[in-house]
Scaffold this motif. Sequence first.
Motif, short mmCIF file in Angstrom:
data_model
loop_
_atom_site.label_atom_id
_atom_site.label_comp_id
_atom_site.label_asym_id
_atom_site.label_seq_id
_atom_site.Cartn_x
_atom_site.Cartn_y
_atom_site.Cartn_z
N ASN A 94 -11.02 -21.92 -2.97
CA ASN A 94 -10.13 -21.94 -4.13
C ASN A 94 -9.03 -20.89 -4.01
OD1 ASN A 94 -11.40 -23.97 -5.96
ND2 ASN A 94 -13.14 -22.56 -5.85
N ILE A 95 -7.88 -21.24 -4.58
CA ILE A 95 -6.78 -20.31 -4.72
C ILE A 95 -6.69 -19.96 -6.21
CG2 ILE A 95 -4.29 -20.00 -4.46
CD1 ILE A 95 -4.63 -22.28 -2.22
N TYR A 96 -6.59 -18.69 -6.52
CA TYR A 96 -6.74 -18.22 -7.90
C TYR A 96 -5.47 -17.56 -8.42
CZ TYR A 96 -11.85 -18.68 -7.35
OH TYR A 96 -13.12 -19.16 -7.16
N SER A 97 -5.32 -17.68 -9.75
CA SER A 97 -4.35 -16.89 -10.49
C SER A 97 -5.07 -16.25 -11.66
CB SER A 97 -3.21 -17.78 -11.01
OG SER A 97 -2.35 -17.06 -11.87
N VAL A 98 -5.01 -14.90 -11.75
CA VAL A 98 -5.65 -14.19 -12.85
C VAL A 98 -4.62 -13.26 -13.49
CG1 VAL A 98 -7.95 -14.30 -11.79
CG2 VAL A 98 -6.50 -12.29 -11.40
N GLN A 99 -4.91 -12.90 -14.73
CA GLN A 99 -4.02 -12.01 -15.45
C GLN A 99 -4.07 -10.59 -14.86
OE1 GLN A 99 -4.75 -10.93 -19.71
NE2 GLN A 99 -2.93 -12.19 -20.06
N GLU A 100 -2.91 -9.98 -14.69
CA GLU A 100 -2.84 -8.67 -14.04
C GLU A 100 -3.57 -7.58 -14.81
OE1 GLU A 100 0.56 -5.35 -12.80
OE2 GLU A 100 1.16 -7.38 -13.36
N THR A 101 -3.49 -7.58 -16.11
CA THR A 101 -4.04 -6.47 -16.89
C THR A 101 -5.53 -6.60 -17.18
OG1 THR A 101 -3.32 -7.62 -18.90
CG2 THR A 101 -1.85 -5.93 -18.01
N LEU A 105 -9.07 -15.39 -15.83
CA LEU A 105 -8.64 -16.53 -15.03
C LEU A 105 -7.56 -17.31 -15.77
CD1 LEU A 105 -9.06 -18.35 -12.50
CD2 LEU A 105 -10.70 -19.66 -13.89
N LEU A 106 -6.47 -17.60 -15.06
CA LEU A 106 -5.40 -18.43 -15.61
C LEU A 106 -5.49 -19.85 -15.04
CD1 LEU A 106 -2.53 -15.79 -15.44
CD2 LEU A 106 -3.80 -16.52 -17.46
N TRP A 107 -5.68 -19.94 -13.74
CA TRP A 107 -5.95 -21.24 -13.11
C TRP A 107 -6.55 -21.03 -11.73
CZ3 TRP A 107 -3.53 -21.56 -8.47
CH2 TRP A 107 -2.25 -20.99 -8.31
N LYS A 108 -7.19 -22.08 -11.21
CA LYS A 108 -7.61 -22.08 -9.81
C LYS A 108 -7.35 -23.46 -9.23
CE LYS A 108 -12.59 -22.90 -10.44
NZ LYS A 108 -13.94 -22.36 -10.10
N PHE A 109 -6.98 -23.47 -7.97
CA PHE A 109 -6.67 -24.70 -7.25
C PHE A 109 -7.69 -24.87 -6.13
CE2 PHE A 109 -4.75 -26.83 -3.61
CZ PHE A 109 -4.30 -28.01 -4.18
N GLN A 110 -8.32 -26.04 -6.09
CA GLN A 110 -9.35 -26.30 -5.09
C GLN A 110 -8.75 -27.00 -3.87
OE1 GLN A 110 -12.68 -28.62 -6.48
NE2 GLN A 110 -13.96 -28.05 -4.75
N THR A 111 -8.88 -26.38 -2.72
CA THR A 111 -8.48 -27.00 -1.47
C THR A 111 -9.62 -27.88 -0.98
OG1 THR A 111 -9.37 -25.28 0.00
CG2 THR A 111 -7.19 -24.88 -0.97
N HIS A 112 -9.49 -28.38 0.24
CA HIS A 112 -10.57 -29.19 0.83
C HIS A 112 -11.61 -28.34 1.55
CE1 HIS A 112 -8.64 -32.95 -0.23
NE2 HIS A 112 -7.50 -32.49 0.27
N GLY A 113 -11.56 -27.02 1.29
CA GLY A 113 -12.60 -26.14 1.81
C GLY A 113 -12.11 -25.19 2.88
N GLU A 114 -12.75 -24.02 2.93
CA GLU A 114 -12.43 -23.01 3.94
C GLU A 114 -13.39 -23.12 5.12
OE1 GLU A 114 -10.52 -20.88 5.11
OE2 GLU A 114 -8.99 -20.83 3.55
#
Length: 396
Positions: A94-101, A105-114
Amino acid sequence: MKTGKATTIIFILLLSHFAYSQNTLVWKFSTGSEVHSSAAISNDNLFFGSGDNNLYALDKRTGNLRWVYKTEGAIHSTPLVSDGRVYFNSKDGNIYSVQETTGQLLWKFQTHGEKQYDLWDYYLSSPVINDGILYIGSGDSCIYALDAQNGRCIWKYKTNGVIHATPLFAYNTVYIGSFDGNFYAIDAKTGHLKWKFKTIGDMYFPKGEIQRGAALYQNSILFGSRDYNIYALDAQTGTGIWNMKEIGSWIIATPLVIGNNIYFGTSDSHLFYCMDADGGTVKWKLPLNMRVYGTACQADENIAFGCFNGKLYFVNPENGKTISIYQTDESKLRYSTLYNQNYEFRSDFELYGKETKQSEKKILSLGSILSDPKVEGNIIYFGDANGNFCAIRIKE
């Protein structure tokens, strides 16, 4: 590993050994596993990932924990901070976006796997952002362009190999290498291929895998490969400008560009180079006794870089002279279990033998510095393979 280095090399290493006290530890923060992620700094906060699956936010002045965000996989991606958000990649796919402070979690994007390519594949791709679009590579062989606000996939481009290199954005183009041995230039808006360059390959590494990111020098794209070459390509056409073959050694580290010079370390030849970026002429090279995978940085008037031997080197950019060295505590404690008094591997240690995994583990136990050191003011920040993240005051 060949032994019997020249007396001059041993002398240089001996001089380096006595320079430990010139840089002092400000703070050290311990995580639960290895740290290959580099620091992202924003305001008074410092962010980095760990092999214990956590993204950490620390007070950069004290090393005190602000917050932690846990994923389901190792975070060997260097986070990116932009517009109050922290973006990063995890081995959970997953690729994540979280709030800095707060780390919310703001969102996460699921790839086809690492996936991990091999024992020496230590990194994940790290994000870059331009005009609201996040670019990042994945072990699923794709380069992704995501909407930075919501994680929506704008486009993806599939290669034939794992992508753990960090993208380079320039000229409205995303430049990135793959473990398939190709270097790609992709239109940043459309995801269409502009050009690709195939590395030369080598008898033992015919794919010429590209492990880490590229650097930009004027109109040249610079990157290393596992086929023992460092390449300079024309950014517009992908045509080769020059290359240098470091016989018997991968070149993993992304080059550091300062003026018309580039600086980078090598893998098995255990050297650190300064080269002319225009023509690829070697200006100087510094002998070491272990690999350099991390990208160097400018530290005051010197160049700083970490090494697998658990040492952070500060060298003169003009002549390669070692100015000082900071050595991790674990390296001081365990150094003699791997190296003899001449700073060569002991006769009872074999780096690439029947017990390669155990040998690699023993090397990493020195507190190998695989992260890219980052400097702010007179403080340099880096992580090590024993799970520590350190702030060091540079001698003024």
